[in-house]
Design an enzyme around this catalytic site. Sequence first.
Site, short mmCIF file in Angstrom:
data_model
loop_
_atom_site.label_atom_id
_atom_site.label_comp_id
_atom_site.label_asym_id
_atom_site.label_seq_id
_atom_site.Cartn_x
_atom_site.Cartn_y
_atom_site.Cartn_z
N ARG A 247 0.66 -1.06 0.12
CA ARG A 247 -0.17 0.12 -0.03
C ARG A 247 0.91 1.24 0.02
NH1 ARG A 247 -3.28 -2.62 -1.61
NH2 ARG A 247 -5.38 -3.35 -0.71
N GLU A 276 -3.95 7.59 -5.71
CA GLU A 276 -3.98 6.91 -7.03
C GLU A 276 -5.01 7.20 -7.88
OE1 GLU A 276 -4.17 2.48 -5.85
OE2 GLU A 276 -2.07 2.54 -4.72
N HIS A 295 -1.04 -0.19 -9.67
CA HIS A 295 -1.69 -0.96 -8.77
C HIS A 295 -2.53 -2.27 -9.38
CE1 HIS A 295 -4.09 -1.13 -4.69
NE2 HIS A 295 -3.66 -2.39 -5.03
N1 LIG Z 1 -0.92 -4.37 -5.28
C1 LIG Z 1 -1.58 -5.42 -5.12
O1 LIG Z 1 -2.45 -5.29 -6.07
C2 LIG Z 1 -1.96 -6.08 -3.97
C3 LIG Z 1 -2.68 -7.37 -4.06
C4 LIG Z 1 -2.81 -8.11 -2.87
C5 LIG Z 1 -2.36 -7.60 -1.61
N2 LIG Z 1 -1.74 -6.36 -1.63
C6 LIG Z 1 -1.41 -5.89 -0.39
O2 LIG Z 1 -0.33 -6.87 0.18
C7 LIG Z 1 -0.74 -6.81 1.70
C8 LIG Z 1 0.00 -8.27 2.18
O3 LIG Z 1 -0.93 -9.21 1.31
P1 LIG Z 1 -0.77 -10.64 2.29
O4 LIG Z 1 -2.12 -11.63 1.43
O5 LIG Z 1 0.51 -11.27 2.20
O6 LIG Z 1 -1.38 -10.36 3.77
P2 LIG Z 1 -0.99 -11.35 4.66
O7 LIG Z 1 -2.00 -11.02 5.97
O8 LIG Z 1 -1.13 -12.83 4.77
O9 LIG Z 1 0.47 -11.09 5.48
C9 LIG Z 1 0.59 -9.76 5.86
C10 LIG Z 1 2.07 -9.83 6.86
O10 LIG Z 1 2.32 -8.53 7.32
C11 LIG Z 1 2.44 -8.89 8.96
N3 LIG Z 1 2.57 -7.49 9.33
C12 LIG Z 1 1.56 -7.03 10.36
N4 LIG Z 1 1.93 -5.93 10.89
C13 LIG Z 1 3.29 -5.51 10.49
C14 LIG Z 1 4.17 -4.77 10.82
N5 LIG Z 1 4.20 -3.67 11.31
N6 LIG Z 1 5.47 -4.73 10.11
C15 LIG Z 1 5.77 -6.10 9.35
N7 LIG Z 1 4.86 -6.96 9.17
C16 LIG Z 1 3.65 -6.67 9.59
C17 LIG Z 1 1.39 -9.73 9.32
O11 LIG Z 1 2.21 -10.32 10.43
C18 LIG Z 1 1.39 -10.77 8.21
O12 LIG Z 1 2.42 -11.96 8.30
C19 LIG Z 1 -2.18 -6.59 1.73
O13 LIG Z 1 -2.66 -6.36 3.12
C20 LIG Z 1 -2.45 -5.71 0.62
O14 LIG Z 1 -2.60 -4.50 1.17
C21 LIG Z 1 -1.61 -5.82 -2.80
#
Ligand SMILES: NC(=O)c1ccc[n+]([C@@H]2O[C@H](COP(=O)([O-])OP(=O)(O)OC[C@H]3O[C@@H](n4cnc5c(N)ncnc54)[C@H](O)[C@@H]3O)[C@@H](O)[C@H]2O)c1
Length: 343
Positions: A247, A276, A295
């Site tokens: 994000r 965005e 994105h």
């Molecule tokens: N660009 C895109 O099109 C797109 C698509 C999918 C997801 N995303 C983003 O990617 C993010 C991650 O997705 P995911 O499926 O791996 O989620 P997920 O929930 O499986 O993993 C997120 C990880 O971040 C960790 N986390 C929480 N707080 C944290 C902190 N302060 N510092 C470091 N790590 C921390 C959590 O413990 C978890 O292990 C989503 O939240 C979303 O915002 C973007």
Amino acid sequence: MERETAPRQAPADTPEVVVTWPDYDLDDLELGGALQAAGCRVRLEPKRGARSPADLARLLGGAAAAIVSTDPFNREVIEAVPDLRVIARVGVGFDSIDISAATEAGIVVTITPGANESTVADHTVAMALSLLRRLGDQDTAIRAGEWRRTGKDLAGTLSGATVGLIGYGHIGQLVAERLRPFGAEIVAYDPHARGDDDVTLVELDELLRRSQVVSVHCPLLPETRGLIGAEELALMQPDAILLNTARGEIVDEAALISALRKGELRGAGLDVFEQEPPASDSPLRELPNVLLSPHNAGLSQHSVAEMTRRATSSVIDVLGGRVPADVANEAVISTLGLETASA
Ligand SMILES: NC(=O)c1ccc[n+]([C@@H]2O[C@H](COP(=O)([O-])OP(=O)(O)OC[C@H]3O[C@@H](n4cnc5c(N)ncnc54)[C@H](O)[C@@H]3O)[C@@H](O)[C@H]2O)c1
């Protein structure tokens, strides 16, 4: 304390589903066809750029359900749409939805986990390789008539590089899985992760100091907003690259632009932005050492079809009085008296 919520009743007439997720195929029998077979009217209101909360509230009108991407569902929007019973978020990041407000209003919020994580991981690796190998610069130079094979700006490799993952959840782990065969060392910072045999969990400062590639994969939360600011960027190596497919607001964009201008970083790969699309005069559009995508790291033919199908099923389940899969606000379910889906 959770407020007691009255179950929302479907409007007496046919429930209306507003779809803001672009390119929704009403003619597809699994999508529009399934909604219509379930007795819904469907209205397409595709979100193709920025959309204000006021605009969103206006276009939702009397909708009973919404299938959405990153539309800003803040408290005011949620309170302005009293008939709304389900927000089906196509994707996994639900930071654009005020979850407490939705729960208080008795609105089920669903997501589509597992459908686009590997696409984001592929995109991350593509950005890392492209920036490390300087593919964009070289392509531009050749088109401008140059032919520079050597020089002080020689390209780097993933082999032997240390890659630091901020967030070691689904996507972080898939990125690690893809990078290991390249011979990269993987370190990760994640306050909630246990780690595994193939990753070394480290503190954020150490990760930033050690890594030639830093990649952001944590959710946007109050504690991760601005997690990578000027101080953190200053810890990175001058030949390191920063990737953000999570994000925009997790990285302080002004601080990143300043670090890139001063040559404190080799480059950045950005799929997400504080705003965005970024403003037409955003310096990011001009900086040479930046690789940008709109994105769409999570979008592929397969992931889009799968996410859209699941969001559609969630809407049909909630409007049919059943508990859908992948509810982001579990607390709401007990207040609604929905049946557990049999399938
Ligand atoms: N660009 C895109 O099109 C797109 C698509 C999918 C997801 N995303 C983003 O990617 C993010 C991650 O997705 P995911 O499926 O791996 O989620 P997920 O929930 O499986 O993993 C997120 C990880 O971040 C960790 N986390 C929480 N707080 C944290 C902190 N302060 N510092 C470091 N790590 C921390 C959590 O413990 C978890 O292990 C989503 O939240 C979303 O915002 C973007």
